[in-house]
Scaffold this active site. Structure first.
Site, PDB file in Angstrom:
ATOM      1  N   LYS A   1      -0.772  -4.077  -3.401  1.00 56.91           N
ATOM      2  CA  LYS A   1      -2.051  -3.484  -2.987  1.00 56.91           C
ATOM      3  C   LYS A   1      -2.111  -2.058  -3.515  1.00 56.91           C
ATOM      4  CE  LYS A   1      -4.850  -2.207   1.042  1.00 56.91           C
ATOM      5  NZ  LYS A   1      -4.887  -0.761   0.785  1.00 56.91           N
TER       6      LYS A   1
ATOM      7  N   SER B   1       0.818  -1.209   0.000  1.00 56.32           N
ATOM      8  CA  SER B   1       0.000   0.000   0.000  1.00 56.32           C
ATOM      9  C   SER B   1       0.857   1.266   0.000  1.00 56.32           C
ATOM     10  CB  SER B   1      -0.943  -0.045   1.206  1.00 56.32           C
ATOM     11  OG  SER B   1      -1.935   0.943   1.124  1.00 56.32           O
TER      12      SER B   1
END
Length: 536
Positions: free
Chosen positions: A325, A300
Site C-alpha cells: 500500500k 502503509s
C-alpha cells in the site's frame, strides 16, 4: 465448484442486480418525464436529482441518511481501494486511534453472547486502583442493565465513556455469586501502539509496534533509550501485522535510526508537488545493528519504515513480502462530523520505488490478487518471490531492489507448513483457546493476582496445569473437533505457553502476554538464531 467459479458467479450476480436497480430508476425517470433543471448537467446536480427521485418516487420508503452514506462509500470505492467514507462514530474511533488515547474508565470488555465481562483492566487506566477484576460480569451501568438484555456492545461502551473526572457506577457479579458495586472515575486512557519492548539477550533489544499514531514516536524513543541503558547494541524492530497509520509518526521513528540528512520518503500526486522528508537530526540509534521483521499484513506506514531503512542500507528486512500500500490518505471532516479519507498522493522510497500494488482492475480484483499471492507463497517450494515490477532501483550501497508490490524482504522467511498445527488452528479459530483461558480467569483472578503481583512474577512462577489443557480438548470435542493426540504431543509446549500467555494478558495486559509468547514465536526465534550465528 472451484473458488474462482464461485467468485465469478457472485460477481455476475452483483452486476445483474446493479443493472436491475438502474433499470428501475431509469424506468421511473422516463415514466415521470421530469423537467431537467439547469444544474442537472453538473455531477452535483445529477446526484441531487436522482436522490430527490428516489425519496419522492421510489416504491419503498428509504432513509436518506443511510442512502447518502452508501452512495458516498460506493463513489469513493471507485477511485482506489483505500479512499473511503466514515460515519460520525467511525470518525470518532479513527481519531482516537490516531491520537493514541480516549476518555473512559480503562476497561477492555469481553462479550459472551449478550453478556458483558471485564476482559482486562488496563494497567495505566483509571480503574486499575478500583478493585474491579478481569472476569467480573457487568450487570448494570448507572443502574441500567447491560447483560442478558440484548444491549449491543457499542451501547455498553458508550455508557462507560464520558468526560474525564465524571463518575459512573458499575455493578458486577464476581465468581462465587458476589455482587459488588464500584464507582469508577473516568479519565484519559492511553492507547499504546507499542505493546512490548524488552531485552532478548544481553545485547539484543526488541520493540514491537502494532500501529502508528501521534504517540508512537514518543513510545518508540522511550523504549529505545531504555534498551540502550540496558546494553542494547542490536535492535529487532517488529512490524508484523502493523497496518500503518500516521505517516509523520513513521518518518519520526525512522529518523531515530538514520544519520541526519538521509532521505526517508517522498510523496507526490496530481495535485501535490513532490515533497521530500529527511532525517532532521542525528537519531538516538544510528550505528547499532537493526533487523526489521515484516509479514504480509505489514502495510502503509510500516512499509515506509521498512523501505527507508532498506534503501539506506540501514537495516536487514526479514520475513515475508509486505501488503503493498503506497498511497497517502488525507482526512477531510464533513459538516456533520463524518469524514472522507481521500487518497491525495503516492509515496516513494528513497530509491524511487512506489510499492503500491496495481488496482487497475478494481478493488475486488485488488484484494483477490493479494490473497492469491499469499496462497502461492504459502505453498511454494522456495521463498524466492516473484518480481512484480521489473524496474531496478538502487539502494545507497548499490544493491538492486524492486517495487510495485510491497517490500520484498532481504531474508525471506517461509510460512509454517507443519501439519501438527492444524488441530490447534481449528481450536483457535473457534475461539476456544480464548474461552478456556477466560473461564479460568473468571474463577481465579483474585487468587492469581494475590499470588503473582506483577507480570514478571507471573512469567517466572506460573505453570499451566494439565487440567486446563484437557479442558481445551473437551471444549473442542463439544463443538465437533476430535482430539488429535499426535498434534497434542508434538505441540504440547507451544499450546501450554499459549494458554499461559492468554491468561497473562487478561491479568497484566500486553506484557503478560508477550513475556511468555515471544519464547515460542517461531519467526522471532529464527531471527535470534541468525543473529547469534552472525547470519544477519
Amino acid at each position: 465448484m472451484g473458488r474462482n467459479n464461485k467468485q465469478s458467479q457472485a460477481g455476475n450476480l452483483i452486476l445483474i442486480l446493479v443493472a436491475m436497480v438502474l433499470g428501475v430508476l431509469i424506468g421511473l425517470m422516463f415514466a415521470s418525464k421530469p423537467v431537467m433543471s439547469p444544474q442537472s448537467t453538473t455531477l452535483q446536480g445529477k446526484v441531487d436529482e436522482v436522490l430527490d427521485l428516489v425519496e419522492s418516487r421510489y416504491v419503498d420508503r428509504v432513509d436518506p441518511d443511510t442512502l447518502g452514506e452508501r452512495l458516498l462509500s460506493a463513489m469513493l470505492s471507485e477511485l482506489d481501494p483505500h479512499s473511503s467514507y466514515f460515519s460520525v462514530r467511525e470518525t470518532e474511533r479513527n481519531d482516537e486511534m490516531m491520537r493514541g488515547n480516549f476518555d473512559g474508565v480503562g476497561l477492555v470488555l469481553r462479550r459472551e453472547g449478550d453478556t458483558t465481562y471485564v476482559g482486562q483492566v488496563l494497567p495505566d487506566g483509571p480503574s486499575v486502583v478500583s478493585g474491579i477484576l478481569p472476569g467480573d460480569m457487568i450487570l448494570t451501568v448507572d443502574g441500567v442493565p447491560v447483560s442478558g438484555v440484548g444491549m449491543p456492545a457499542d451501547s455498553v461502551v458508550a455508557r462507560l465513556r464520558g468526560a474525564p473526572g465524571s463518575e459512573v457506577t458499575v455493578e458486577v457479579l464476581r465468581e462465587g455469586d458476589m455482587m459488588i458495586s464500584f464507582i469508577l472515575r473516568r479519565g484519559r486512557v492511553p492507547h499504546h501502539t507499542m505493546p512490548y519492548a524488552a531485552m532478548l539477550t544481553d545485547t539484543i533489544g526488541y520493540i514491537r509496534l502494532t500501529s502508528f499514531a501521534s504517540t508512537s514516536h514518543d513510545e518508540f524513543l522511550a523504549a529505545l533509550q531504555q534498551l540502550k541503558r540496558q546494553g542494547m547494541r542490536y535492535l529487532v524492530f517488529d512490524l508484523r501485522d502493523n497496518g500503518g497509520g500516521s505517516l509523520s509518526a513513521a518518518t519520526d521513528i525512522v529518523g531515530e535510526l538514520l544519520p541526519v540528512g538521509r532521505l526517508i520518503v517522498y510523496t507526490q500526486g496530481a495535485h501535490q508537488r513532490r515533497h521530500n522528508t529527511y532525517a532532521r537530526m542525528n537519531g538516538s540509534f544510528t550505528t547499532g545493528g537493526v533487523t526489521v521483521l515484516v509479514n504480509e499484513n505489514s502495510a502503509s506506514a510500516s512499509e515506509v519504515v521498512a523501505g527507508a531503512l532498506q534503501d539506506n542500507d540501514r537495516a536487514t528486512i526479514v520475513g515475508r513480502r509486505t501488503f503493498g500500500k503506497g498511497l497517502v490518505q488525507a482526512e477531510y471532516e464533513l459538516a456533520d462530523g463524518s469524514s472522507v479519507l481521500l487518497t491525495t498522493a503516492r509515496y516513494y522510497t528513497p530509491s524511487g520505488r512506489c510499492i503500491q500494488r496495481s488496482y487497475a482492475d478494481g478493488t475486488e480484483e485488488y484484494y483477490r490478487e493479494y490473497f492469491n499471492q499469499l496462497i502461492d507463497e504459502a505453498y511454494a517450494d522456495s521463498m524466492t518471490m516473484a518480481i512484480l515490477d521489473s524496474t531496478p532501483y538502487q539502494t545507497v550501497g548499490g544493491r538492486t531492489v524492486y517495487g510495485g508490490g510491497g517490500i520484498a524482504p532481504d531474508v525471506p522467511m517461509a510460512y509454517r507448513k507443519d501439519s501438527s498445527f492444524v488441530y490447534l488452528n481449528r481450536l483457535s479459530s473457534k475461539g476456544l483457546v480464548a474461552k478456556v483461558t477466560f473461564d479460568y480467569v473468571k474463577m481465579h483472578a483474585r487468587s492469581l493476582l494475590d499470588r503473582y503481583p506483577d507480570a514478571d512474577a507471573f512469567r517466572r512462577n506460573f505453570r499451566t496445569d494439565e487440567a486446563l489443557l484437557q479442558r481445551l480438548v473437551a471444549e473442542g470435542e463439544r463443538v465437533g473437533i476430535a482430539k488429535d493426540s499426535g498434534s497434542l504431543q508434538r505441540q504440547r509446549s507451544y499450546i501450554m505457553a499459549l494458554l499461559k500467555a492468554n491468561i497473562g494478558q487478561s491479568l497484566y495486559g500486553e506484557r503478560g502476554f508477550y513475556d511468555t509468547y515471544i519464547l515460542f514465536d517461531d519467526d522471532l526465534q529464527q531471527v535470534l538464531g541468525m543473529l547469534k550465528h552472525k547470519k544477519l
